[in-house]
Design an enzyme around this catalytic site. Structure first.
Site, mmCIF file in Angstrom:
data_model
loop_
_atom_site.group_PDB
_atom_site.id
_atom_site.type_symbol
_atom_site.label_atom_id
_atom_site.label_comp_id
_atom_site.label_asym_id
_atom_site.label_seq_id
_atom_site.Cartn_x
_atom_site.Cartn_y
_atom_site.Cartn_z
ATOM 1 N N SER A 14 46.217 47.836 26.372
ATOM 2 C CA SER A 14 46.028 46.515 25.777
ATOM 3 C C SER A 14 46.830 46.352 24.490
ATOM 4 C CB SER A 14 44.546 46.300 25.477
ATOM 5 O OG SER A 14 44.370 45.380 24.434
ATOM 6 N N THR A 61 42.233 38.636 29.901
ATOM 7 C CA THR A 61 43.450 39.057 30.586
ATOM 8 C C THR A 61 43.146 39.358 32.051
ATOM 9 O OG1 THR A 61 45.412 40.474 30.415
ATOM 10 C CG2 THR A 61 43.274 41.520 29.950
ATOM 11 N N LYS A 65 41.393 35.541 34.220
ATOM 12 C CA LYS A 65 41.782 34.276 33.591
ATOM 13 C C LYS A 65 41.270 33.057 34.358
ATOM 14 C CE LYS A 65 45.835 36.015 31.159
ATOM 15 N NZ LYS A 65 47.228 35.766 30.772
ATOM 16 N N ASP A 101 48.336 31.086 26.210
ATOM 17 C CA ASP A 101 49.561 31.587 26.850
ATOM 18 C C ASP A 101 50.632 30.505 26.836
ATOM 19 O OD1 ASP A 101 48.751 34.163 27.522
ATOM 20 O OD2 ASP A 101 47.986 33.577 29.492
ATOM 21 N N GLY A 127 47.041 33.620 37.317
ATOM 22 C CA GLY A 127 46.644 32.815 36.171
ATOM 23 C C GLY A 127 47.750 32.639 35.158
ATOM 24 N N GLY A 226 57.998 39.663 27.089
ATOM 25 C CA GLY A 226 56.818 38.896 26.720
ATOM 26 C C GLY A 226 56.184 39.255 25.388
#
Length: 248
Positions: A14, A61, A65, A101, A127, A226
């Protein structure tokens, strides 16, 4: 002590916990902690809240989602339209779902856009993909979804010929392919048709350069992972939890 955290499964790699720990230390934010809550099934969500009544906010996460939405009292307009939530705010006895997001992706993609970046391929249908599609719509960029099992207007990877690749100069990977530890995996697109006009964006950030991005860079494409999106969506979550609300 105000508690924040992340739900998902598994959570062995994470980003959020380390990010918020550093943020709290760097900005001298006291009386707050951020924890990982790896719940093996969304049915355990209610039990988690009973165990930790002091929770003020949660990030969400993979794979929850979409699954978490029926457990919430309200959704922001954008989260309702997207059909996915990655941020939950707890206020006045209500659980409200947001999608940050879309904020993170939009802000990190926008500086890279060129006039010819008008059509995108979105790889994946989860998601995260829904947030990307919403963001592209807001930016006026049309998109085609690519899926291993094409339904609802999506096309298959086999349909990606030279003409399709030339027409779609943005390619966004929303799948976990290439994520650590499976760093040798990548979406099966025809990389030989990627050119310097292409922009390849990978939601994966670990490793920093996935096989997908490496192959794109080898063809002269502009690439982006990302990581910045994650930072921006985390900061947007913090703003929401502290009362500076977004429409997302």
């Amino acid at each position: 002590m105000k508690m924040y955290g992340l739900i998902g499964y598994p959570l062995s790699h994470s980003f959020s916990k380390g990010f918020f720990k550093e943020k709290f230390e760097r900005e001298n934010i006291t009386g707050c902690q951020y924890e990982n809550f790896p719940i093996p099934g969304i049915s355990e969500f209610t039990h988690l809240l009973e165990q930790h009544p002091q929770i003020n906010g949660l990030n969400v996460t993979i794979p929850y989602k979409e699954a978490v939405m029926p457990f919430l009292d309200e959704l922001s307009k954008a989260a309702a339209q997207i059909g996915a939530v990655n941020c939950i705010d707890f206020k006045d006895g209500k659980k409200t779902g947001y999608n940050t997001d879309v904020i993170g992706f939009t802000a990190s993609l926008h500086p890279l856009l060129q006039p010819h970046h008008t059509h995108a391929l979105v790889l994946g249908t989860g998601g995260a993909a829904k947030a990307i599609m919403y963001a592209l719509e807001q930016l006026g960029i049309t998109y085609t979804v690519v899926s291993r099992s094409p339904v609802n207007g999506a096309i298959s990877y086999d349909a990606l010929d030279e003409a399709v690749m030339a027409a779609h100069t943005i390619i966004v990977n929303t799948t976990p392919l290439g994520m650590y530890p499976k760093v040798d995996t990548f979406p099966e697109i025809p990389y030989q048709y990627v050119t310097s006009r292409h922009l390849l964006y990978d939601l994966v950030y670990n490793p920093a350069t996935t096989a997908f991005l490496e192959k794109g860079a080898g063809q002269g494409a502009v690439i982006k992972n990302g990581h910045e999106m994650l930072i921006l969506q985390a900061e947007a979550s913090w703003e929401i939890w502290n009362g500076r609300a977004f429409s997302h």
